[in-house]
Design a protein around this motif. Structure first.
Motif, PDB file in Angstrom:
ATOM      1  N   LEU A  84       0.833  -1.202   0.000  1.00 29.27           N
ATOM      2  CA  LEU A  84       0.000   0.000   0.000  1.00 29.27           C
ATOM      3  C   LEU A  84       0.863   1.246   0.000  1.00 29.27           C
ATOM      4  O   LEU A  84       0.603   2.205  -0.745  1.00 29.27           O
ATOM      5  N   MET A  85       1.913   1.249   0.823  1.00 28.12           N
ATOM      6  CA  MET A  85       2.811   2.404   0.878  1.00 28.12           C
ATOM      7  C   MET A  85       3.606   2.541  -0.426  1.00 28.12           C
ATOM      8  O   MET A  85       3.888   3.657  -0.881  1.00 28.12           O
ATOM      9  N   SER A  86       3.953   1.420  -1.032  1.00 27.27           N
ATOM     10  CA  SER A  86       4.648   1.474  -2.322  1.00 27.27           C
ATOM     11  C   SER A  86       3.750   2.079  -3.391  1.00 27.27           C
ATOM     12  O   SER A  86       4.201   2.900  -4.209  1.00 27.27           O
ATOM     13  N   ASN A  87       2.475   1.695  -3.374  1.00 31.59           N
ATOM     14  CA  ASN A  87       1.521   2.306  -4.309  1.00 31.59           C
ATOM     15  C   ASN A  87       1.446   3.808  -4.092  1.00 31.59           C
ATOM     16  O   ASN A  87       1.405   4.595  -5.051  1.00 31.59           O
ATOM     17  N   ALA A  88       1.396   4.207  -2.803  1.00 28.66           N
ATOM     18  CA  ALA A  88       1.300   5.636  -2.490  1.00 28.66           C
ATOM     19  C   ALA A  88       2.518   6.389  -3.013  1.00 28.66           C
ATOM     20  O   ALA A  88       2.392   7.489  -3.574  1.00 28.66           O
ATOM     21  N   GLN A  89       3.687   5.810  -2.849  1.00 26.62           N
ATOM     22  CA  GLN A  89       4.903   6.489  -3.310  1.00 26.62           C
ATOM     23  C   GLN A  89       4.938   6.589  -4.830  1.00 26.62           C
ATOM     24  O   GLN A  89       5.335   7.625  -5.382  1.00 26.62           O
ATOM     25  N   THR A  90       4.500   5.545  -5.506  1.00 25.10           N
ATOM     26  CA  THR A  90       4.437   5.596  -6.962  1.00 25.10           C
ATOM     27  C   THR A  90       3.510   6.711  -7.429  1.00 25.10           C
ATOM     28  O   THR A  90       3.821   7.454  -8.371  1.00 25.10           O
ATOM     29  N   LEU A  91       2.370   6.848  -6.764  1.00 25.31           N
ATOM     30  CA  LEU A  91       1.436   7.904  -7.119  1.00 25.31           C
ATOM     31  C   LEU A  91       2.038   9.281  -6.899  1.00 25.31           C
ATOM     32  O   LEU A  91       1.919  10.168  -7.759  1.00 25.31           O
ATOM     33  N   VAL A  92       2.687   9.481  -5.746  1.00 22.91           N
ATOM     34  CA  VAL A  92       3.336  10.767  -5.479  1.00 22.91           C
ATOM     35  C   VAL A  92       4.391  11.061  -6.547  1.00 22.91           C
ATOM     36  O   VAL A  92       4.489  12.188  -7.054  1.00 22.91           O
ATOM     37  N   ASP A  93       5.189  10.060  -6.891  1.00 27.32           N
ATOM     38  CA  ASP A  93       6.228  10.248  -7.910  1.00 27.32           C
ATOM     39  C   ASP A  93       5.636  10.646  -9.258  1.00 27.32           C
ATOM     40  O   ASP A  93       6.292  11.327 -10.057  1.00 27.32           O
ATOM     41  N   ASN A  94       4.377  10.221  -9.490  1.00 24.65           N
ATOM     42  CA  ASN A  94       3.720  10.530 -10.765  1.00 24.65           C
ATOM     43  C   ASN A  94       2.770  11.721 -10.665  1.00 24.65           C
ATOM     44  O   ASN A  94       1.959  11.964 -11.569  1.00 24.65           O
ATOM     45  N   GLY A  95       2.862  12.458  -9.555  1.00 20.83           N
ATOM     46  CA  GLY A  95       2.088  13.676  -9.412  1.00 20.83           C
ATOM     47  C   GLY A  95       0.644  13.473  -9.012  1.00 20.83           C
ATOM     48  O   GLY A  95      -0.197  14.365  -9.226  1.00 20.83           O
ATOM     49  N   VAL A  96       0.318  12.323  -8.424  1.00 21.63           N
ATOM     50  CA  VAL A  96      -1.047  12.022  -7.998  1.00 21.63           C
ATOM     51  C   VAL A  96      -1.093  11.944  -6.478  1.00 21.63           C
ATOM     52  O   VAL A  96      -0.198  11.355  -5.849  1.00 21.63           O
ATOM     53  N   VAL A  97      -2.119  12.533  -5.869  1.00 26.19           N
ATOM     54  CA  VAL A  97      -2.286  12.460  -4.416  1.00 26.19           C
ATOM     55  C   VAL A  97      -2.859  11.090  -4.064  1.00 26.19           C
ATOM     56  O   VAL A  97      -3.933  10.725  -4.554  1.00 26.19           O
ATOM     57  N   PRO A  98      -2.192  10.317  -3.213  1.00 27.04           N
ATOM     58  CA  PRO A  98      -2.685   8.964  -2.920  1.00 27.04           C
ATOM     59  C   PRO A  98      -3.994   8.916  -2.127  1.00 27.04           C
ATOM     60  O   PRO A  98      -4.932   8.211  -2.519  1.00 27.04           O
ATOM     61  N   PHE A  99      -4.068   9.668  -0.991  1.00 23.23           N
ATOM     62  CA  PHE A  99      -5.160   9.450  -0.046  1.00 23.23           C
ATOM     63  C   PHE A  99      -5.946  10.717   0.266  1.00 23.23           C
ATOM     64  O   PHE A  99      -5.382  11.814   0.354  1.00 23.23           O
ATOM     65  N   HIS A 100      -7.225  10.527   0.512  1.00 25.09           N
ATOM     66  CA  HIS A 100      -8.070  11.578   1.066  1.00 25.09           C
ATOM     67  C   HIS A 100      -7.911  11.612   2.578  1.00 25.09           C
ATOM     68  O   HIS A 100      -7.608  10.605   3.217  1.00 25.09           O
ATOM     69  N   GLN A 101      -8.117  12.800   3.159  1.00 26.41           N
ATOM     70  CA  GLN A 101      -8.100  12.958   4.606  1.00 26.41           C
ATOM     71  C   GLN A 101      -8.859  14.231   4.973  1.00 26.41           C
ATOM     72  O   GLN A 101      -8.874  15.185   4.205  1.00 26.41           O
ATOM     73  N   MET A 102      -9.505  14.218   6.141  1.00 26.54           N
ATOM     74  CA  MET A 102     -10.268  15.371   6.606  1.00 26.54           C
ATOM     75  C   MET A 102      -9.751  15.811   7.962  1.00 26.54           C
ATOM     76  O   MET A 102      -9.258  14.996   8.747  1.00 26.54           O
ATOM     77  N   ASN A 103      -9.888  17.114   8.259  1.00 20.90           N
ATOM     78  CA  ASN A 103      -9.462  17.613   9.570  1.00 20.90           C
ATOM     79  C   ASN A 103     -10.641  17.932  10.481  1.00 20.90           C
ATOM     80  O   ASN A 103     -10.488  18.569  11.514  1.00 20.90           O
ATOM     81  N   PHE A 104     -11.813  17.477  10.101  1.00 26.21           N
ATOM     82  CA  PHE A 104     -12.979  17.586  10.972  1.00 26.21           C
ATOM     83  C   PHE A 104     -13.905  16.415  10.663  1.00 26.21           C
ATOM     84  O   PHE A 104     -13.803  15.778   9.612  1.00 26.21           O
TER      85      PHE A 104
END
Length: 431
Positions: A185-205
Motif C-alpha cells: 500500500l505504501m509502495s503504491n502511495a509512493q508511486t502515485l506521489v512520484d507521478n504527481g497524484v495524491v494517494p489518499f483523502h483525509q479530513m481535519n474535521f
C-alpha cells in the motif's frame, strides 16, 4: 458530531453535506425484559409501532420496509424523523420522563447506549442475539457493541465497514495492483506521489480520527482495545509509534490538503485523490455520481500495518435499533426486532437502501460491496469497534480537536498524544 478548526470547518462543513447525509452514525419491566422469540411470533399481535429516528431522510426506505414487514405479518412502523441530531437526542431522553415512551428508536453504540442501559430505558435483547447467532445471522464481534454486563440491548439497525475505495482508472494508469500488505500500500502511495497524484483523502474535521484507528488497530489490536478502557495510555510506545507512521505518511505527501472543500466522492471520481478510507456508506455517494462499482471504482480491505498481527483487522461502526423499556407495545417491538435480524428483513433492507447488511447470510446488490463484506466478515478477520464509538465522550471531545490539529499542521505527534492522555487520566480517575 462536533465541528471544529475554524480555519476550514465552516466551508468544509457545507461541502461535506452530501457525504454526511449518507453516513451512519449514527420491554418488560424497567431495567430490561427478556428478548422476543426470534421472529416466529411473540406474545403480542402485530400492530403499528411508534418509531423515532434522527435519520429523517430515510423515510421512503422505511416505507418499503413497512411493505415487507406487513407481508411477513409483522408490525409496521409509524415513522417520525428528526434532522437535527441534538434535538433528537434531547427528545428521546425527555420521552422517557413521560408515559409516552417510544416503542422503537435509533440511538448510538458505545457510552451513549450504556447510559440508557444503566438508566433502565432500553429492553434487553439477549434472547434475540442468541437466536440470531445460532442462525448465523450476525458476524462474530458485532455483539460486543451491544453487550453490557454480559447482556445484550437493542439490535443492529445497520452496519458500516471501513475499507479503502480506489479509482480504478488511476490505478491502471499508474500500473498499480490492489495491495495485500501495508508495504505494498505504501509502495503504491509512493508511486502515485512520484507521478504527481495524491494517494489518499483525509479530513481535519468529522472524520479526523480515521487514520488513527486504521494505523493503531493494524499495528497492535490489543493496544487499540486497551485505549478504550484506559488500560493503555495514549503515550504508550505502541501508540506513539503508530502516530509516527501517520506522521511520516503526511510528511511524505500522501494526503490531500485537509482544507480542500470539494466533496471526497468528487475528488475520487475526478482522480484528484486515488484512494479514500471510508465507511461502506461511501458507495452510495459514488453511485450517485454515476460511478459504476467494479468498473470506475473498486474496494479493498486495508492491510495490517504490522504483518505479525495474526488476524486482519476490520473497523466497524453500527447503529442500534432499540426497544423502549416500558413502552406501550414493548413485546411487539421485540418481535419486530427479532424479525429485523433475520434474512427476509435484511434482504428487504439491502433492496430498499442499496447498502450492506450486518447479516452475513444476506448479499448486497452491489458486487463490489458484497465482495469486500464477505472478506471482512470471514474467518481471517477480527472486527474492531470504530474509535469514535469505542472512546468515552470526554476523551473523544479533546482527541477530535487534537487529531484535527495534527492533520492540519502535521506537528509533533507526542504533544497531541499528551493532551489526549491528560483528558483520559481525568476521565478514568472518576470511574
Amino acid at each position: 458530531m462536533k465541528q471544529h478548526h475554524t480555519r476550514s470547518a465552516l466551508v468544509a462543513a457545507a461541502a461535506a453535506t452530501a457525504l454526511l447525509l449518507g453516513a451512519c452514525s449514527g420491554g418488560g419491566d424497567e431495567g430490561g425484559g427478556g428478548g422476543g422469540n426470534g421472529g416466529d411470533g411473540g406474545d403480542a399481535a402485530p400492530t403499528e409501532l411508534g418509531f423515532f429516528t434522527d435519520k429523517a431522510a430515510w423515510e421512503p426506505q422505511f416505507d418499503e420496509m413497512n411493505a415487507a414487514s406487513g407481508d411477513a405479518d409483522q408490525s409496521t412502523l409509524s415513522f417520525t424523523g428528526y434532522s437535527d441530531a441534538a434535538a433528537y437526542d434531547a427528545f428521546i431522553k425527555q420521552a422517557f420522563r413521560t408515559n409516552d415512551k417510544p416503542d422503537l428508536f435509533t440511538w448510538h453504540t458505545g457510552g451513549q447506549l450504556g447510559e440508557l442501559v444503566e438508566a433502565g430505558l432500553v429492553a434487553e435483547t439477549t434472547d434475540l442475539w442468541e437466536e440470531a447467532a445460532a442462525n448465523g445471522d450476525v458476524p462474530e464481534g458485532l455483539i460486543e457493541n451491544y453487550t453490557y454486563d454480559g447482556k445484550q440491548y437493542c439490535v443492529p439497525l445497520n452496519v458500516v465497514y471501513w475499507v479503502m475505495y480506489y479509482n480504478k482508472q488511476v490505478y491502471a494508469d499508474n500500473g498499480l495492483e490492489v495491495p495485500t500488505t501495508w508495504d505494498e500500500l505504501m509502495s503504491n502511495a509512493q508511486t502515485l506521489v512520484d507521478n504527481g497524484v495524491v494517494p489518499f483523502h483525509q479530513m481535519n474535521f468529522i472524520f479526523e480520527f480515521v487514520w488513527f484507528q486504521t494505523v493503531v488497530a493494524g499495528s497492535d489490536p490489543e493496544a487499540y482495545v486497551g485505549l478504550q478502557d484506559g488500560s493503555v495510555s495514549y503515550t504508550d510506545p505502541t501508540i506513539v509509534e503508530a502516530m509516527e507512521v501517520w506522521h511520516q505518511m503526511q510528511t511524505d505527501g500522501y494526503f490531500i490538503d485537509p482544507g480542500v472543500t470539494t466533496d471526497p466522492q468528487t475528488l475520487l471520481q475526478t482522480g484528484e485523490v486515488a484512494m479514500a478510507n471510508f465507511g461502506t456508506f461511501f458507495t452510495g455517494q459514488l453511485n450517485a455520481l454515476g460511478m459504476v462499482p467494479d468498473e470506475d471504482y473498486g474496494i479493498f480491505a486495508i492491510p495490517n500495518v504490522n504483518p505479525d498481527v495474526e488476524a486482519q483487522q476490520a473497523i466497524v461502526e453500527t447503529g442500534p435499533l432499540c426497544v423502549g423499556a416500558g413502552s406501550a407495545n414493548e413485546q411487539a417491538a421485540l418481535d419486530y426486532s427479532a424479525w429485523w435480524m433475520g434474512v427476509d428483513a435484511q434482504n428487504a433492507w439491502t433492496e430498499a437502501f442499496g447498502d450492506v447488511s450486518f447479516n452475513p447470510n444476506v448479499e448486497s446488490p452491489d458486487p463490489a460491496l458484497s465482495a469486500v463484506v464477505s472478506q471482512v466478515t470471514g474467518p481471517d478477520f477480527q472486527i474492531q469497534k470504530r474509535w469514535l464509538e469505542a472512546t468515552p465522550v470526554p476523551i473523544y471531545t479533546v482527541a477530535s480537536e487534537e487529531f484535527g490539529a495534527f492533520v492540519t499542521n502535521n506537528g509533533d505527534p507526542m504533544a497531541h498524544l499528551e493532551a489526549i492522555q491528560a483528558a483520559a487520566d481525568a476521565y478514568w480517575a472518576e470511574q
